[in-house]
Design a protein around this motif. Structure first.
Motif, PDB file in Angstrom:
ATOM      1  N   SER A 134       0.852  -1.199   0.000  1.00 55.01           N
ATOM      2  CA  SER A 134       0.000   0.000   0.000  1.00 55.01           C
ATOM      3  C   SER A 134       0.883   1.242   0.000  1.00 55.01           C
ATOM      4  CB  SER A 134      -0.864  -0.022   1.260  1.00 55.01           C
ATOM      5  OG  SER A 134      -0.023  -0.193   2.379  1.00 55.01           O
ATOM      6  N   ASP A 135       0.228   2.366  -0.264  1.00 51.25           N
ATOM      7  CA  ASP A 135       0.989   3.617  -0.399  1.00 51.25           C
ATOM      8  C   ASP A 135       1.798   3.905   0.863  1.00 51.25           C
ATOM      9  OD1 ASP A 135      -0.278   3.712  -2.703  1.00 51.25           O
ATOM     10  OD2 ASP A 135      -1.797   5.183  -2.126  1.00 51.25           O
ATOM     11  N   ASN A 210      -5.799  -5.443  -3.957  1.00 54.70           N
ATOM     12  CA  ASN A 210      -6.155  -6.824  -3.616  1.00 54.70           C
ATOM     13  C   ASN A 210      -4.997  -7.580  -2.985  1.00 54.70           C
ATOM     14  OD1 ASN A 210      -8.454  -6.268  -5.394  1.00 54.70           O
ATOM     15  ND2 ASN A 210      -8.784  -8.440  -5.006  1.00 54.70           N
ATOM     16  N   TYR A 211      -3.915  -6.873  -2.613  1.00 56.12           N
ATOM     17  CA  TYR A 211      -2.752  -7.625  -2.112  1.00 56.12           C
ATOM     18  C   TYR A 211      -3.052  -8.094  -0.698  1.00 56.12           C
ATOM     19  CZ  TYR A 211       2.033  -8.757  -0.875  1.00 56.12           C
ATOM     20  OH  TYR A 211       3.173  -9.408  -0.462  1.00 56.12           O
TER      21      TYR A 211
ATOM     22  N   GLN D  74      -4.491  -0.957   1.332  1.00 58.42           N
ATOM     23  CA  GLN D  74      -4.561  -0.021   0.205  1.00 58.42           C
ATOM     24  C   GLN D  74      -5.998   0.416  -0.046  1.00 58.42           C
ATOM     25  OE1 GLN D  74      -2.439   1.555  -1.341  1.00 58.42           O
ATOM     26  NE2 GLN D  74      -3.345   2.220  -3.259  1.00 58.42           N
ATOM     27  N   SER D  75      -6.965  -0.470   0.242  1.00 64.76           N
ATOM     28  CA  SER D  75      -8.337  -0.052  -0.095  1.00 64.76           C
ATOM     29  C   SER D  75      -9.031   0.573   1.104  1.00 64.76           C
ATOM     30  CB  SER D  75      -9.129  -1.270  -0.593  1.00 64.76           C
ATOM     31  OG  SER D  75      -8.975  -2.317   0.312  1.00 64.76           O
ATOM     32  N   LEU D  76      -8.309   0.734   2.206  1.00 66.42           N
ATOM     33  CA  LEU D  76      -8.949   1.326   3.390  1.00 66.42           C
ATOM     34  C   LEU D  76      -9.408   2.752   3.069  1.00 66.42           C
ATOM     35  CD1 LEU D  76      -9.588   1.343   6.422  1.00 66.42           C
ATOM     36  CD2 LEU D  76      -7.263   2.135   6.841  1.00 66.42           C
ATOM     37  N   PHE D 109      -0.432  -9.381   7.031  1.00 62.41           N
ATOM     38  CA  PHE D 109       0.133  -8.068   7.399  1.00 62.41           C
ATOM     39  C   PHE D 109      -0.482  -6.951   6.577  1.00 62.41           C
ATOM     40  CE2 PHE D 109       2.697  -7.917   3.559  1.00 62.41           C
ATOM     41  CZ  PHE D 109       2.778  -9.265   3.241  1.00 62.41           C
ATOM     42  N   THR D 110      -1.147  -7.277   5.442  1.00 62.53           N
ATOM     43  CA  THR D 110      -1.666  -6.140   4.641  1.00 62.53           C
ATOM     44  C   THR D 110      -3.172  -6.003   4.824  1.00 62.53           C
ATOM     45  OG1 THR D 110      -2.319  -7.486   2.780  1.00 62.53           O
ATOM     46  CG2 THR D 110      -0.023  -6.774   2.845  1.00 62.53           C
TER      47      THR D 110
END
Lengths: 555, 304, 179, 167
Positions: A134-135, A210-211, D74-76, D109-110
Motif C-alpha cells: 500500500s501507499d 487486492n494484495y 490499500q483499499s482502506l 500483514f496487509t
C-alpha cells in the motif's frame, strides 16, 4: 521438433561461458544456472530470438547454510511443451541484479515485485515504483523475507500518496480518475486517464488493492493440506485453477501419480469452472456496452452450471475439490447421470442463446475494431489465453503441456486473428462450447477407482512449476518445497498478470466510452493478479505512452 | 387559460409519469425472463430520494441546488401546453412553447452535467448537448409539420384544417424515432451511460435534488409520449364533438402512452448502447427525413 | 435484424425463471456444505479441528480448569476439514445457508469443557472427556500392561516421560542385578 | 448510545429507506467471489429488483453499502471515501467471510481483518461465497423484512462453575 535439450544447446553455444550448470528437475522441466550479470542478455535471447513465452519470475530468500537469495526466470516453449528455469544467485549484503526490463518489457512487473517484497534491487529498471504494497508501506520493509514476521505490520498512515505518472504535456489535458470502485468492473482497480476531449491519450494505473499477502500466510501458517484452500481463494472465479496448479506442482515435486478417476474429475471441474467464468465474462462484457439483456441471458444459462457445480461439490464456487493426492469428493452414479442430463440441456440452451446474441448488430458495432492488439505485441508481452488466441498466438496449456485427463479428450482451441474485442468475444464464446463438450466426454468416460491417495513423502528443497490453462490463460505456480510440512516459497503468477500490462496499450487512442469494454476485454481478474502495477513510466521521453508516441514509444 | 384542465393535467403528470417508468422496467424485466419490480417502484424510488440527505461536492455552486427544481418546473410546464385526457388543451396556442420547453429541458440536462465539476458529469453533459443538437431539430421539424397540418397552434384534437397527406406520416415516424432518444434509455442513453460514465450527468446529484431531476426526466418523457396521440387524432377526428371530456380521447391517450412505453422498453432490452458517433449519424438521417416532410408540406400541394 | 427477433422470441418463450425465494424455500442439493453443526455431546475437546482450520474460525482457549472452543461462522469457509479430521465425528454439515445476522455474537458457538489436573505435577493438561475416552480405549489396547500403565494416562506428558524413563531404569537395574 | 435507541435509530433509518434500497458493492480487496454473487442476485433466477433493489452507479446515490473483502490497507482509504460519500440514512452490510471476520487472510500483514475493524456493519452475511439466496435474505434482514434464524449457542459442561473441579 526442437526439444528442450536443443534449446539449452543453442543457449550454450550462444553464451559459451555463461551457462554454468544444467540440471533436470522433473520430466520437461530444466534448471539452468547462470551468473546474475548474464541474466538480461540470456533473457533477451531466449525470449525474443528463441521465442519463449515468459511464464513467471520469482525471488526466494534462502536462510540455509549458503545464506543467499536466488532469482528465477521461468520461460516456456509451448510447441515443445518445455519449461526452463533460469536461476541466478544474489549474495546477501549486495542485494541487486541487472534488470532485464529494458531488453524485454514483459519482465517489468515481476522485477518491481521482487524489489518490493524481497528487497532485490533491479538495477536499471525504468519504473521502480511500488507495485503491491500500500501507499503507506515503508520502502525498506520487505514482507516476503523470512525474517519479516506476519504479525508485526507498521501502523496505517492515511495520507500517503502514490506518485502517478504525468506525461510532460499533461497540463492542458483533463485528468479522468477511473475507479477504484467502478460500476461495471466489480473489482478495485484504479486507472488515471489523460483525455483530450473523449480520446484517451495516456493511461496509468495503480493497484495493489487486492494484495492480501496470501503467499506469506501459506509459508508461515499453512501446511501442504490447507494451502489448496488458500490457493482457491486467490480468485473467486477461477479458484480450482489455482488449486490444480498448486497440486500439480506439488505432485510433480514429489514424483506422485494421481489416481485415474481423480484426474478425470479434476479435468471436469476445471472445465465447469471455465464455462461459468466465460459465461460470466460474456454477460459482463455485453453489459459494459449497454446490452443489459445480454447480462441477464448469459447469466441465466450460467446459473444452471452453478447449480450443477453445487450438486457435484456442495458449493457454487470454491469447490474445495482439488487437493494434493487427488480429489476430496467422489461423484456417485445417480449424480453422474443427473449431471449428464443437465449438461446436454445446457449445451442446447447455450447454442440457442449464442446464435441469437452474437449476431446482434448494435453489439457488434460496439465491439469491432476496439482495443486492438497486434500479433507482434501479443508475442512481445507474452499475453496469455483468449487475449493471445484472439491475436493469432496459438497457445493452449491443455494441449501443449498436457495434464490430468486432457490427452483423453478431443477438443480444439478456437483461434482468431482479428485482435480486437470482438475477436476475444468470439474466442471465449467458442471456448465455452468446447468446454461443455469436454465435460460431457468426461462424464461419459469416467473410469472407476479411488479418488484420493495420500502423498507419503515430499522431498524438501525441490523447485517445481505447475501449468494449468485457466479461463484467462496459463496459470503458473512456482513452488519450492520446504522441510516442515509446508512450502518454502510459493509464487502464483495468474494469467491476468501477463494480460493487464497490455491494457493501456490498447486504451490509448480509444474513447472514454470504450475504456470500460477494453479493460473488460482482457477479462481482468484483479484478485487473481493479487498485484497489478503501472505499465509505463517515465524514463526520459521515449518510454511514455502518449497519444503522439503511442506504440513506437515502446522499444 | 383553462384552469381546471391545467390542474387535471399537472396532477395527471405527477401521478402517471413514475408509473410509466415502472411499467417500462416491468416490460424490460419480462423480456429478460425475470419478474421485475412492482409498477409503483419508481414512485418508491422518488419518495425515498426525497427523504435522503443531500451530499454535495465541496465548492458546488448554488445552481447545483436550484437547477433540479428548475428542471422539474420546465417539465411540468410542458404539460400545461398539451391536451391529454381532455379535448381542450389548458393553454391555447401552446404548441410553439411546448417545442421550446422540450428543447430547453434537453439542454438543461447538459448544463446540470457540466456544472457538477466531476469529469464524468462534464463528459455526460457534453454528450447530452451534442446528441440534443442533433435530435431536437427533428422534433422541432416534425412538431412544426403537425402544427402546420392542424392549421392552429394549440396542441389539441379539435382543429383539423388540411386534408390527410404524406407529410403527417413522415413527421410521425421522425417523431417516434427521436422519441427513443428523449426517453434517455439504451440504445441512446449515451449521456447517462451507467457502465461507462457511472451515471453521466446525474453523478453528482443525490437526495432531493436527484429526486427532482429524476421526476423531471419522467414527466418530460411522459409529455413527449402524449404527442403521438395528436398524430392519431389528426387522422381520426375523435375529439371534434366539442364537449370537454370524451371517453374515446382518454382511451386514445392511454393507448398512445402505453404504446410509446412498449416501444422504448423493447428498444432498450434488445439493443446495445450506441456510441455517440453512431447515434449522431443515425439522427442526421432522421433530421433530413423530417426536413423532407416539411418541404413537402409547403411546396408540393398535390402531395400534401 | 434476425437476431433481434430471436432475442425477442427467447425472452418471451422462456417465460419468467425467477425462483419465488423467500416465499418458497429453494431446493438445495443433497450434500450442500451449509453450516457445520458441532454436536456438543460427542465433542471430547481434543482440539484437532482448531489446529486444522485454515481461517482459524475454530479457536481454542485454555484457562485454568476451562477448555473453551469457539466457532465463529463469520470466518468459517465451510471447507469440511474439521469434519474430516474429527476423531469422534462431532461435526455434521447442515443445509442451512441463511446465516445472516445483525450482530457478531449471534454467529458464535461456544463450548466449554472441564479440564483435568495431572496427578504428578498438578498442571491442567487435558479435558476430562479426552481422559475418559482414552481410558476406555486404552484398557482394551494395553491388555497385559493395563495394570502397570493404567495410571500413566492420568499424568501430563512431562510427568509421563519422567515416569517412563524411571521404570526403564528400574527394569535395567533389575536385569543387571540378576545377571 | 444505549442499545434501545441504537435500535430505534436503525428502525427509523430503515423506515425512511422504504421499499427502494439502492445497493452499491464495495470490494475492499477480496477475491471477488462475493461481488459476483451480488451481481448474481439481480439476474433472472433471483431478481432482487422484485424488492426494488437496484445497483446504484455511484456511492452518492446508494443506500446500502455491500462491503466485501477483508479491507486491505490499500483499499482502506477508498472504502472510507465511499462510506462518507453515501448519504444518510445508510446501512452497511458485510458480505462474505472476508468482510465478516477477515476470512482466510484475517491475520495477514496487509489486511485490517474485516469490515468491523473499520466500520460497524448493520448486518453480517457469512458464506464463502454466500449463496445469492443467502444474500437476498441478508438484505431483507438488514431492511427488517426477515427475522434472524441463526442464534448464538453455548454449552457448559456441568461442574465448570465450581472453582477447582479436581478429578
Amino acid at each position: 521438433m526442437k526439444t528442450d535439450k536443443n534449446i539449452v544447446d543453442e543457449l550454450k553455444n550462444r553464451f559459451p561461458g555463461g551457462i554454468l550448470k544444467v540440471g533436470e528437475l522433473r520430466e520437461g522441466q530444466l534448471l539452468v544456472e547462470l551468473r546474475r550479470e548474464d541474466l538480461p542478455r540470456v533473457m533477451e535471447y531466449a525470449h525474443n530470438t528463441l521465442e519463449g513465452q515468459f511464464l513467471t519470475m520469482a525471488g526466494a530468500d534462502y536462510v540455509d547454510s549458503l545464506n543467499r537469495f536466488i532469482v528465477d526466470y521461468v520461460l516456456g516453449w509451448y510447441e515443445q511443451g518445455a519449461v526452463i528455469i533460469f536461476r541466478a544467485v544474489v549474495p546477501r549484503g549486495d542485494e541487486s541484479f541487472p534488470a532485464s526490463t529494458p531488453l524485454i518489457p514483459v519482465a517489468d512487473w515481476y522485477e518491481r515485485e521482487v524489489k518490493e517484497t524481497l528487497g532485490l534491487n533491479p538495477v536499471g529498471h525504468p519504473n521502480p515504483r511500488k507495485l503491491l504494497t500500500s501507499d503507506d508501506w515503508p520502502e525498506d520493509l520487505f514482507p516476503m523475507r523470512k525474517g519479516f514476521r506476519n504479525e508485526a505490520p507498521p501502523p496505517v498512515k492515511a495520507d500517503a500518496k502514490f506518485p502517478f505518472i504525468e506525461p510532460e504535456n499533461a497540463g492542458s489535458f483533463n485528468v479522468v480518475p477511473y475507479g477504484p470502485y467502478h460500476f461495471a468492473i466489480h473489482e478495485p482497480i484504479y486507472f488515471r486517464f489523460h483525455v483530450d476531449g473523449e480520446r484517451i491519450t495516456a493511461a496509468d494505473l495503480r493497484a495493489g488493492f487486492n494484495y492480501r499477502g496470501l503467499e506469506k500466510i501459506a509459508e508461515t501458517k499453512m501446511s501442504y493440506e490447507t494451502i489448496p484452500f488458500v490457493a482457491e481463494r486467490i480468485c473467486g472465479i477461477c479458484g480450482s485453477v489455482h488449486g490444480e496448479a498448486y497440486s500439480q506442482a506439488l505432485e510433480r515435486a514429489a514424483g506422485f501419480e494421481t489416481p485415474e478417476r481423480a484426474r478425470w474429475i479434476r479435468a471436469m471441474m476445471l472445465e465447469i469452472e471455465r464455462i461459468h467464468s466465460h459465461l460470466l465474462w460474456l454477460g459482463v462484457a455485453t453489459h459494459m456496452v449497454g446490452f443489459d439483456s445480454g447480462l441477464m441471458q448469459f447469466w441465466r444459462v450460467r446459473e444452471r452450471i452453478m447449480f450443477l457445480a453445487e450438486l457435484l461439490t456442495g458449493n457454487r464456487k470454491q469447490y474445495g475439490m482439488i487437493v494434493p493426492g487427488g480429489v476430496r469428493r467422489d461423484i456417485r452414479e445417480d449424480k453422474r447421470e443427473k449431471a449428464l442430463r443437465e449438461v446436454s440441456e445446457i449445451l442446447a440452451e447455450y447454442q440457442e442463446l449464442l446464435d441469437a446474441a452474437l449476431g446482434l448488430g448494435t453489439l457488434q458495432t460496439r465491439l469491432r475494431g476496439v482495443g486492438y492488439l497486434s500479433n507482434e505485441d501479443a508475442r512481445r508481452y507474452s499475453v496469455m489465453g483468449p487475449v493471445a488466441r484472439a491475436s493469432g498466438v496459438n497457445i493452449d496449456a491443455r494441449r501443449d503441456y498436457p495434464y490430468e485427463a486432457y490427452p483423453h479428450f478431443e477438443f480444439e482451441t478456437p483461434v482468431q486473428t482479428g485482435g480486437d474485442v470482438l475477436a476475444r468475444t468470439v474466442v471465449r464464446a467458442y471456448d465455452t462450447l468446447e468446454s461443455i463438450k469436454i465435460v460431457k466426454q468426461a462424464l461419459e468416460t469416467l473410469p472407476d477407482g479411488p479418488v484420493h491417495t495420500p502423498i507419503d513423502y515430499i522431498p524438501p528443497d525441490v523447485t517445481s512449476v505447475g501449468l494449468v490453462e485457466g479461463p484467462r490463460g496459463t496459470d503458473v505456480h512456482y513452488l519450492i518445497t520446504g522441510g516442515e510440512d509446508t512450502v518454502y516459497r510459493w509464487r502464483v503468477r495468474a494469467p491476468t498478470y501477463a494480460n493487464l500490462p497490455v491494457t493501456p496499450l490498447m486504451l490509448v487512442g480509444e474513447t472514454l466510452a470504450d475504456a470500460t469494454v477494453v479493460i473488460g476485454s482482457v477479462d481482468p481478474c484483479i484478485s487473481c493478479t493479487e498485484r497489478m502495477m503501472v505499465v509505463d513510466d517515465r524514463t526520459g521521453e521515449e518510454r511514455v505512452i502518449s497519444g503522439q508516441g503511442s506504440l513506437e514509444g515502446i522499444k | 387559460m383553462n384552469l381546471p384542465v391545467l390542474a387535471l393535467n399537472l396532477a395527471l403528470a405527477i401521478a402517471i409519469a413514475p408509473l410509466l417508468d415502472g411499467l417500462r422496467r416491468k416490460i424490460t424485466a419480462r423480456l429478460q425472463n425475470r419478474v421485475g419490480p412492482p409498477l409503483t417502484q419508481s414512485w418508491h424510488d422518488i419518495i425515498k430520494l426525497l427523504r435522503k440527505e443531500t451530499v454535495l461536492p465541496e465548492g458546488a455552486g448554488l445552481m447545483l441546488r436550484v437547477l433540479p427544481a428548475l428542471m422539474l418546473m420546465l417539465s411540468l410546464a410542458m404539460f400545461a401546453m398539451i391536451a391529454t385526457v381532455t379535448v381542450q388543451s389548458p393553454m391555447d396556442e401552446g404548441g410553439i412553447i411546448f417545442i421550446e420547453l422540450a428543447v430547453l429541458s434537453a439542454f438543461m440536462f447538459a448544463i446540470a452535467g457540466g456544472m457538477s465539476g466531476n469529469p464524468y458529469g462534464v463528459v455526460g453533459g457534453s454528450r447530452e448537448a451534442i446528441l440534443a443538437t442533433l435530435v431536437e431539430p427533428s422534433i422541432i421539424v416534425s412538431l412544426t409539420a403537425l402544427l402546420l397540418f392542424k392549421g392552429s397552434l394549440t396542441l389539441d384534437d379539435a382543429s383539423r384544417s388540411l386534408a390527410f397527406g404524406g407529410t403527417l406520416v413522415v413527421a410521425a415516424v421522425a417523431y417516434l424515432l427521436s422519441l427513443l432518444v428523449e426517453s434517455g434509455r439504451v440504445p441512446f442513453d449515451v449521456a447517462e451511460a451507467e457502465s461507462e460514465l457511472t451515471g453521466g450527468y446525474l453523478i453528482e446529484f443525490s437526495g432531493p435534488p436527484l429526486a427532482m431531476l429524476k421526476l423531471g426526466q419522467f414527466i418530460r418523457a411522459t409529455a413527449m409520449y402524449s404527442v403521438p396521440k395528436l398524430f392519431l387524432t389528426a387522422l381520426i377526428p375523435v375529439g371534434v364533438t366539442g364537449d370537454a371530456f370524451s371517453i374515446a380521447v382518454t382511451a386514445l391517450y392511454m393507448v398512445s402512452i402505453l404504446l410509446c412505453t412498449l416501444l422504448v422498453s423493447m428498444a432498450e432490452s434488445l439493443n446495445a448502447r450506441y456510441r455517440l458517433l453512431e447515434a449522431s449519424k443515425f439522427y442526421a438521417v432522421v433530421l433530413i427525413f423530417s426536413l423532407l416532410a416539411l418541404v413537402i408540406a409547403f411546396y408540393a400541394p398535390g402531395w400534401r | 435484424m434476425s437476431s433481434i427477433l430471436k432475442l425477442l422470441r427467447l425472452g418471451i418463450r422462456k417465460g419468467r425463471v425467477t425462483l419465488r425465494y423467500p416465499a418458497e424455500r429453494t431446493p438445495t442439493p443433497e450434500g450442500l456444505r451449509g453450516r457445520p453443526v458441532l454436536d456438543f455431546d460427542k465433542c471430547i475437546g481434543c482440539g484437532a479441528c482448531a489446529k486444522m482450520c485454515p481461517p482459524n474460525a475454530l479457536t481454542v482457549e485454555e484457562k485454568e480448569n476451562v477448555w473453551t472452543l469457539r466457532l465463529y461462522y463469520g470466518r468459517c469457509i465451510m471447507c469440511g476439514l474439521c469434519e474430516e479430521v474429527c476423531p469422534v465425528d462431532a461435526y455434521r454439515f447442515s443445509d442451512e445457508f441463511e446465516l445472516a445476522s445483525a450482530t457478531r455474537s449471534d454467529l458464535e458457538v461456544e463450548l466449554k469443557l472441564l479440564r483435568v489436573q495431572c496427578k504428578g505435577c498438578g498442571r491442567y493438561f487435558t479435558t476430562k472427556r479426552v481422559l475418559e475416552d482414552a481410558a476406555a480405549e486404552y484398557s482394551e489396547l494395553a491388555g497385559g500392561y493395563a495394570g502397570e500403565f493404567k495410571d500413566m494416562i492420568y499424568l501430563c506428558p512431562d510427568c509421563r516421560r519422567v515416569k517412563w524413563s524411571e521404570s526403564l531404569a528400574d527394569a535395567y537395574r533389575e536385569a543387571r542385578h540378576e545377571s | 448510545m444505549s442499545p434501545e435507541d441504537d435500535l430505534a435509530a436503525k428502525a427509523e433509518k430503515i423506515r425512511r429507506l422504504g421499499r427502494s434500497p439502492w445497493v452499491f458493492p464495495v470490494n475492499s480487496g477480496g477475491c471477488n467471489g462475493c461481488d459476483i454473487e451480488i451481481v448474481d442476485t439481480i439476474t433472472p433466477y433471483f431478481d432482487a429488483e422484485r424488492f426494488g433493489v437496484r445497483v446504484a452507479p455511484s456511492a452518492k446515490q446508494a443506500d446500502i453499502l455491500l462491503v466485501t473483502g477483508p479491507v486491505t490497507r490499500q483499499s482502506l482509504k477508498a472504502l472510507m471515501n465511499a462510506y462518507e460519500a453515501t448519504p444518510e440514512p445508510k446501512l452497511v452490510v458485510a458480505v462474505g467471510n472476508c468482510a465478516c471476520g477477515g476470512g482466510i487472510c484475517h491475520d495477514s500483514f496487509t489486511v485490517m481483518g474485516g469490515v468491523d475493524a473499520v466500520i460497524k456493519p448493520d448486518a453480517y452475511v457469512p458464506g464463502c461465497p454466500p449463496r445469492p439466496e443467502a444474500l437476498l435474505y441478508g438484505l431483507l434482514l438488514a431492511l427488517g423484512k426477515a427475522e434472524q434464524k441463526v442464534r448464538r449457542s453455548e454449552f457448559k459442561e456441568e461442574g465448570i462453575d465450581e472453582n477447582r473441579a479436581a478429578v
